[in-house]
Design a protein around this motif. Structure first.
Motif, PDB file in Angstrom:
ATOM      1  N   THR A  94      -0.830 -21.450  -4.167  1.00 60.60           N
ATOM      2  CA  THR A  94      -1.438 -22.416  -3.262  1.00 60.60           C
ATOM      3  C   THR A  94      -2.911 -22.108  -3.048  1.00 60.60           C
ATOM      4  OG1 THR A  94       0.693 -22.751  -2.180  1.00 60.60           O
ATOM      5  CG2 THR A  94      -1.236 -23.530  -1.000  1.00 60.60           C
TER       6      THR A  94
ATOM      7  N   THR B 117       3.778 -32.477  -1.337  1.00 60.25           N
ATOM      8  CA  THR B 117       3.064 -32.218  -0.088  1.00 60.25           C
ATOM      9  C   THR B 117       1.582 -32.587  -0.186  1.00 60.25           C
ATOM     10  OG1 THR B 117       4.581 -30.439   0.480  1.00 60.25           O
ATOM     11  CG2 THR B 117       2.446 -30.409   1.586  1.00 60.25           C
ATOM     12  N   HIS B 118       0.986 -32.371  -1.352  1.00 61.14           N
ATOM     13  CA  HIS B 118      -0.454 -32.596  -1.513  1.00 61.14           C
ATOM     14  C   HIS B 118      -0.774 -33.884  -2.264  1.00 61.14           C
ATOM     15  CE1 HIS B 118      -1.601 -28.794   0.265  1.00 61.14           C
ATOM     16  NE2 HIS B 118      -0.552 -28.275  -0.341  1.00 61.14           N
TER      17      HIS B 118
ATOM     18  N   LEU C  87      -5.354 -25.333  -2.472  1.00 63.17           N
ATOM     19  CA  LEU C  87      -4.548 -26.246  -1.659  1.00 63.17           C
ATOM     20  C   LEU C  87      -4.099 -25.612  -0.343  1.00 63.17           C
ATOM     21  CD1 LEU C  87      -2.359 -27.734  -4.526  1.00 63.17           C
ATOM     22  CD2 LEU C  87      -4.392 -28.737  -3.481  1.00 63.17           C
TER      23      LEU C  87
END
Length: 153
Positions: free
Chosen positions: A147, A77-78, A152
């Motif tokens: 997270t 996702t990141h 993030l």
């Protein structure tokens, strides 16, 4: 040549306040954000990478189980590469991590990061600059905590 038997993990139950203090003291020795640690060549770090340090004691850990399912998705996702460094002394069981999984029986991969608490997550750039470190993964709400801890969120 005789092989030494693999060490048996020891689980000690301490009162929560003492366990939390001991964990913080040990984790404080781990590399801190802002430090520069040239990544070991075996990790093949070429861009922002999430390093996940674990050991055989993680097999019975609820937080580690949650992380195993979540880390691949978080990295994807990141836009991060993922490297899982397993400090087992013996063979690794088959995993879904593929080439991202590295056995670290001699400690050469975790030593530069001074990892002594498992699980430990380190977010690093290709130049070795440490962006974030998470050493305390709670069993409850582990995904949100990790997270946030990695910056993030």
């Amino acid at each position: 040549m005789t092989q030494r038997p693999a060490p048996t993990p020891v689980r000690i139950r301490l009162p929560r306040p003492i366990g939390a203090l001991l964990s913080r003291l040990i984790a404080a020795r781990t590399v801190q954000p802002g430090a520069v640690v040239p990544p070991p060549a075996a990790l093949n770090v070429t861009r922002r990478t999430l390093l996940s340090f674990k050991t055989e004691a993680c097999v019975a850990c609820v937080a580690c189980d949650t992380l195993d399912v979540f880390l691949g998705q978080l990295a994807h996702t990141h836009g991060l590469d993922l490297r899982v460094i397993d400090a087992r002394r013996g063979d690794l069981p088959s995993h879904a991590y593929g080439d991202a999984l590295h056995l670290d029986a001699d400690g050469s991969l975790r030593r530069p990061y001074r990892v002594q608490v498992y699980p430990t997550l380190v977010l690093t750039g290709p130049d070795g600059r440490i962006e974030a470190v998470v050493t305390n993964v709670p069993e409850q709400d582990a995904q949100a905590s990790v997270t946030r801890g990695l910056g993030l969120a």
